[in-house]
Design a protein around this motif. Sequence first.
Motif, PDB file in Angstrom:
ATOM      1  N   GLY A 239      52.725  43.024  37.074  1.00  0.00           N
ATOM      2  CA  GLY A 239      51.799  41.987  37.484  1.00  0.00           C
ATOM      3  C   GLY A 239      50.562  41.878  36.613  1.00  0.00           C
ATOM      4  O   GLY A 239      49.469  41.612  37.104  1.00  0.00           O
ATOM      5  N   VAL A 240      50.742  42.098  35.320  1.00  0.00           N
ATOM      6  CA  VAL A 240      49.625  41.981  34.380  1.00  0.00           C
ATOM      7  C   VAL A 240      49.984  40.937  33.324  1.00  0.00           C
ATOM      8  O   VAL A 240      51.142  40.552  33.179  1.00  0.00           O
ATOM      9  CB  VAL A 240      49.290  43.330  33.696  1.00  0.00           C
ATOM     10  CG1 VAL A 240      48.860  44.373  34.722  1.00  0.00           C
ATOM     11  CG2 VAL A 240      50.463  43.845  32.870  1.00  0.00           C
TER      12      VAL A 240
ATOM     13  N   ARG B  49      40.561  48.885  31.922  1.00  0.00           N
ATOM     14  CA  ARG B  49      40.106  49.698  33.061  1.00  0.00           C
ATOM     15  C   ARG B  49      39.878  48.824  34.296  1.00  0.00           C
ATOM     16  O   ARG B  49      40.212  49.215  35.412  1.00  0.00           O
ATOM     17  CB  ARG B  49      38.834  50.459  32.700  1.00  0.00           C
ATOM     18  CG  ARG B  49      39.080  51.684  31.846  1.00  0.00           C
ATOM     19  CD  ARG B  49      37.836  52.554  31.696  1.00  0.00           C
ATOM     20  NE  ARG B  49      36.809  51.934  30.878  1.00  0.00           N
ATOM     21  CZ  ARG B  49      36.801  51.942  29.546  1.00  0.00           C
ATOM     22  NH1 ARG B  49      37.770  52.544  28.890  1.00  0.00           N
ATOM     23  NH2 ARG B  49      35.817  51.371  28.877  1.00  0.00           N
ATOM     24  N   LYS B  50      39.331  47.637  34.084  1.00  0.00           N
ATOM     25  CA  LYS B  50      39.094  46.724  35.208  1.00  0.00           C
ATOM     26  C   LYS B  50      40.412  46.225  35.805  1.00  0.00           C
ATOM     27  O   LYS B  50      40.526  46.078  37.021  1.00  0.00           O
ATOM     28  CB  LYS B  50      38.216  45.551  34.777  1.00  0.00           C
ATOM     29  CG  LYS B  50      36.772  45.952  34.566  1.00  0.00           C
ATOM     30  CD  LYS B  50      35.914  44.769  34.163  1.00  0.00           C
ATOM     31  CE  LYS B  50      34.459  45.188  33.997  1.00  0.00           C
ATOM     32  NZ  LYS B  50      33.595  44.061  33.654  1.00  0.00           N
ATOM     33  N   VAL B  51      41.392  45.978  34.959  1.00  0.00           N
ATOM     34  CA  VAL B  51      42.705  45.543  35.449  1.00  0.00           C
ATOM     35  C   VAL B  51      43.317  46.638  36.318  1.00  0.00           C
ATOM     36  O   VAL B  51      43.802  46.377  37.422  1.00  0.00           O
ATOM     37  CB  VAL B  51      43.645  45.175  34.269  1.00  0.00           C
ATOM     38  CG1 VAL B  51      45.090  45.034  34.736  1.00  0.00           C
ATOM     39  CG2 VAL B  51      43.176  43.894  33.594  1.00  0.00           C
ATOM     40  N   ILE B  52      43.292  47.874  35.823  1.00  0.00           N
ATOM     41  CA  ILE B  52      43.849  48.995  36.592  1.00  0.00           C
ATOM     42  C   ILE B  52      43.098  49.146  37.916  1.00  0.00           C
ATOM     43  O   ILE B  52      43.699  49.302  38.981  1.00  0.00           O
ATOM     44  CB  ILE B  52      43.810  50.309  35.783  1.00  0.00           C
ATOM     45  CG1 ILE B  52      44.756  50.223  34.581  1.00  0.00           C
ATOM     46  CG2 ILE B  52      44.153  51.511  36.655  1.00  0.00           C
ATOM     47  CD1 ILE B  52      46.227  50.121  34.927  1.00  0.00           C
ATOM     48  N   ALA B  53      41.776  49.086  37.872  1.00  0.00           N
ATOM     49  CA  ALA B  53      40.972  49.213  39.092  1.00  0.00           C
ATOM     50  C   ALA B  53      41.299  48.094  40.074  1.00  0.00           C
ATOM     51  O   ALA B  53      41.434  48.329  41.285  1.00  0.00           O
ATOM     52  CB  ALA B  53      39.485  49.215  38.755  1.00  0.00           C
ATOM     53  N   ALA B  54      41.463  46.883  39.567  1.00  0.00           N
ATOM     54  CA  ALA B  54      41.782  45.752  40.443  1.00  0.00           C
ATOM     55  C   ALA B  54      43.165  45.920  41.070  1.00  0.00           C
ATOM     56  O   ALA B  54      43.345  45.647  42.262  1.00  0.00           O
ATOM     57  CB  ALA B  54      41.705  44.445  39.657  1.00  0.00           C
ATOM     58  N   LEU B  55      44.124  46.372  40.288  1.00  0.00           N
ATOM     59  CA  LEU B  55      45.469  46.599  40.830  1.00  0.00           C
ATOM     60  C   LEU B  55      45.448  47.689  41.903  1.00  0.00           C
ATOM     61  O   LEU B  55      46.115  47.574  42.938  1.00  0.00           O
ATOM     62  CB  LEU B  55      46.443  46.969  39.712  1.00  0.00           C
ATOM     63  CG  LEU B  55      46.817  45.840  38.753  1.00  0.00           C
ATOM     64  CD1 LEU B  55      47.612  46.388  37.576  1.00  0.00           C
ATOM     65  CD2 LEU B  55      47.593  44.744  39.468  1.00  0.00           C
TER      66      LEU B  55
END
Length: 130
Positions: free
Chosen positions: A60-61, A76-82
Motif C-alpha cells: 500500500g505504498v 519514515r513518515k510513510v512507515i509511521a503512517a502505515l
Amino acid sequence: MADRLSALMAMKNPRTGKSYTVADVARDTGLSASAITQIKTGAKANPTLKTVEALADYFGVQTDYFTKRMDEERVRKVIAALEMLDAAENAGVQALFARASGLSDQSLEMVKAVIDTARKADGLDAPGDR
C-alpha cells in the motif's frame, strides 16, 4: 531498496499479527521467494518495474517509496503512517485517527507522547519496545 523492503516486512501482518515473512509476500504477490529474499538482502539492487509495482501494491505504498525520489524522512513518515493506520484499524480507534488528521507535527508528537504514557501506565510496552 533492501532497507525499505525490510522496514515494510518488519511491520505486523494483519492476518498473522507477526512480521511479514518472505513466504507471505511471495504467496500474496506472485513473486518468487528467491526474488524477495534477494531484494531484502540487497543481492538484487535493481528489480524490475513489475516487481516494484507488485511490492508497492501489496504494502500500500507508492512505487517512489522504493526509489531515491523519496527521501528518508518521507520514508519514515510513510512507515509511521502505515503503523498508525494498522493500529487504528486493529484497535478500533478510527475516530482518534480521524481527529488527529490535520494536526501539526508538533501536536502529533504531543498526542504520541500522551499515548505512549498511557500504554506504559497500562503495562503494554516493555522498556525499549518500539
